[in-house]
Design a protein around this motif. Structure first.
Motif, short mmCIF file in Angstrom:
data_model
loop_
_atom_site.label_atom_id
_atom_site.label_comp_id
_atom_site.label_asym_id
_atom_site.label_seq_id
_atom_site.Cartn_x
_atom_site.Cartn_y
_atom_site.Cartn_z
N ASN A 33 2.33 -58.52 -89.37
CA ASN A 33 2.79 -59.11 -90.63
C ASN A 33 2.13 -60.46 -90.88
OD1 ASN A 33 4.48 -57.31 -91.96
ND2 ASN A 33 6.16 -57.76 -90.58
N PHE A 34 2.00 -61.26 -89.83
CA PHE A 34 1.34 -62.57 -89.94
C PHE A 34 -0.10 -62.39 -90.43
CE2 PHE A 34 -1.46 -65.71 -87.90
CZ PHE A 34 -0.99 -66.87 -88.51
N LEU A 35 -0.82 -61.46 -89.81
CA LEU A 35 -2.22 -61.26 -90.17
C LEU A 35 -2.37 -60.75 -91.60
CD1 LEU A 35 -3.49 -59.70 -86.83
CD2 LEU A 35 -3.85 -62.03 -87.66
N ARG A 86 -6.84 -57.29 -94.39
CA ARG A 86 -6.57 -55.86 -94.54
C ARG A 86 -6.83 -55.27 -93.16
NH1 ARG A 86 -10.23 -54.53 -99.19
NH2 ARG A 86 -10.47 -52.62 -98.02
N VAL A 87 -5.79 -55.18 -92.38
CA VAL A 87 -5.89 -54.81 -90.97
C VAL A 87 -6.18 -53.31 -90.82
CG1 VAL A 87 -4.61 -54.69 -88.81
CG2 VAL A 87 -4.32 -56.67 -90.31
N ARG A 88 -7.09 -53.01 -89.91
CA ARG A 88 -7.35 -51.64 -89.49
C ARG A 88 -7.33 -51.66 -87.96
NH1 ARG A 88 -12.61 -49.20 -91.85
NH2 ARG A 88 -11.49 -49.63 -93.77
N LEU A 89 -6.44 -50.89 -87.35
CA LEU A 89 -6.26 -50.91 -85.90
C LEU A 89 -6.99 -49.76 -85.22
CD1 LEU A 89 -2.42 -51.60 -85.81
CD2 LEU A 89 -4.24 -53.22 -85.26
N TYR A 90 -7.50 -50.05 -84.03
CA TYR A 90 -8.13 -49.04 -83.19
C TYR A 90 -7.44 -49.07 -81.83
CZ TYR A 90 -11.65 -48.64 -86.76
OH TYR A 90 -12.28 -48.42 -87.96
N ASN A 150 -0.99 -51.34 -70.62
CA ASN A 150 -0.66 -50.60 -71.83
C ASN A 150 -0.52 -49.12 -71.46
OD1 ASN A 150 -0.84 -52.90 -73.41
ND2 ASN A 150 -2.94 -52.49 -74.05
N THR A 151 0.69 -48.60 -71.56
CA THR A 151 0.92 -47.20 -71.20
C THR A 151 0.66 -46.31 -72.41
OG1 THR A 151 3.25 -47.23 -71.85
CG2 THR A 151 2.73 -47.90 -69.56
N PRO A 152 0.38 -45.03 -72.19
CA PRO A 152 0.21 -44.10 -73.32
C PRO A 152 1.43 -44.08 -74.24
CG PRO A 152 -0.58 -43.09 -71.30
CD PRO A 152 0.10 -44.37 -70.90
N GLU A 153 2.62 -44.14 -73.66
CA GLU A 153 3.85 -44.12 -74.47
C GLU A 153 3.93 -45.34 -75.38
OE1 GLU A 153 4.28 -41.87 -70.74
OE2 GLU A 153 3.86 -43.97 -71.08
N TYR A 154 3.59 -46.49 -74.84
CA TYR A 154 3.60 -47.74 -75.60
C TYR A 154 2.58 -47.69 -76.74
CZ TYR A 154 3.13 -52.90 -76.23
OH TYR A 154 3.07 -54.18 -76.72
N ILE A 155 1.41 -47.16 -76.47
CA ILE A 155 0.37 -47.04 -77.49
C ILE A 155 0.83 -46.11 -78.61
CG2 ILE A 155 -1.99 -46.22 -77.95
CD1 ILE A 155 -2.67 -47.23 -75.06
N VAL A 156 1.45 -44.99 -78.26
CA VAL A 156 1.97 -44.06 -79.28
C VAL A 156 3.02 -44.74 -80.14
CG1 VAL A 156 3.38 -41.97 -79.60
CG2 VAL A 156 1.43 -41.94 -78.03
N LEU A 157 3.92 -45.49 -79.52
CA LEU A 157 4.95 -46.19 -80.29
C LEU A 157 4.34 -47.27 -81.19
CD1 LEU A 157 7.69 -46.46 -77.52
CD2 LEU A 157 7.75 -45.01 -79.57
N ALA A 158 3.32 -47.95 -80.70
CA ALA A 158 2.64 -48.96 -81.52
C ALA A 158 1.95 -48.31 -82.71
CB ALA A 158 1.64 -49.74 -80.67
N ALA A 199 2.50 -49.09 -86.72
CA ALA A 199 1.43 -49.28 -87.70
C ALA A 199 1.60 -48.31 -88.87
CB ALA A 199 0.06 -49.08 -87.04
N LYS A 200 1.91 -47.07 -88.56
CA LYS A 200 2.09 -46.07 -89.62
C LYS A 200 3.26 -46.45 -90.52
CE LYS A 200 2.73 -41.14 -90.40
NZ LYS A 200 2.86 -39.83 -89.77
N SER A 201 4.36 -46.91 -89.93
CA SER A 201 5.53 -47.29 -90.73
C SER A 201 5.24 -48.51 -91.61
CB SER A 201 6.74 -47.55 -89.84
OG SER A 201 6.61 -48.77 -89.16
N MET A 202 4.28 -49.33 -91.18
CA MET A 202 3.90 -50.52 -91.95
C MET A 202 2.76 -50.21 -92.92
SD MET A 202 4.04 -53.35 -88.89
CE MET A 202 3.74 -54.77 -89.96
N LYS A 203 2.35 -48.94 -92.96
CA LYS A 203 1.25 -48.49 -93.83
C LYS A 203 -0.06 -49.21 -93.51
CE LYS A 203 4.26 -46.91 -97.58
NZ LYS A 203 5.15 -46.27 -96.70
#
Length: 170
Positions: free
Chosen positions: A70-72, A79-83, A115-123, A127-131
């Motif tokens: 949100n800060f960014l 316009r954030v794009r995450l990888y 960073n666990t796979p579960e944590y990455i999936v939740l993150a 991101a998806k919920s924040m569009k």
């Protein structure tokens, strides 16, 4: 010092604002796409809430992650794009084993964070919920981020020095 509404450095006086020790206006990207290798940011958020994270409670770290996004987006105008990292790279098995051993022997919370796979999936769900657009790389995200940066002229953000090896000009 920047004055807003008659207050010097207003942000540091707001709840949560003291965590930003930089002049956030200098980070303004004027709505340009900024690609982020999410691994470092995810680790930072997990480390800040290390005890909860290591106990399997990812919620505080995910809230921190959303706060940073949100800060960014709002203050920095990115316009954030995450990888996100995908599967472990089989060619780095030796390095992964070394890091796992180091985490096992760590005596502090920070040294045990991964960073666990579960944590990455939740993150990714955050991101998806924040569009926010996001991609999951086949393996590590840094080659993907480097490719996007080089071919599309986008600004990369990462804590990983590997981008230099991929030809990103710092």
């Amino acid at each position: 010092a920047i004055r807003v509404m008659g207050v010097n450095d207003l942000l540091k006086h707001l709840p949560g604002g003291e965590i930003y020790h930089h002049d956030f206006y200098k980070l303004n990207m004027d709505n340009k796409v900024v690609i982020i290798d999410a691994a470092g940011l995810l680790w930072q958020c997990a480390a800040k809430h290390g005890t909860d994270y290591l106990a399997g409670n990812y919620t505080p770290a995910l809230i921190e992650f959303a706060h940073h996004l949100n800060f960014l987006r709002s203050i920095c105008q990115w316009r954030v794009r995450l990888y996100f990292d995908g599967k472990d790279n089989p060619n780095k098995r030796f390095e992964d084993n070394r890091r796992d051993q180091k985490r096992t022997n760590a005596t502090d919370v920070y040294g045990k964070i991964k960073n666990t796979p579960e944590y990455i999936v939740l993150a990714a769900r955050v991101a998806k919920s924040m569009k926010i657009k996001y991609y999951v790389s086949k393996e590590e995200a840094d080659p993907h981020v480097s490719y996007e940066s080089l071919t599309k002229g986008l600004t990369p953000v990462t804590g990983d020095s590997d981008l230099i090896a991929y030809g990103i000009d710092t």
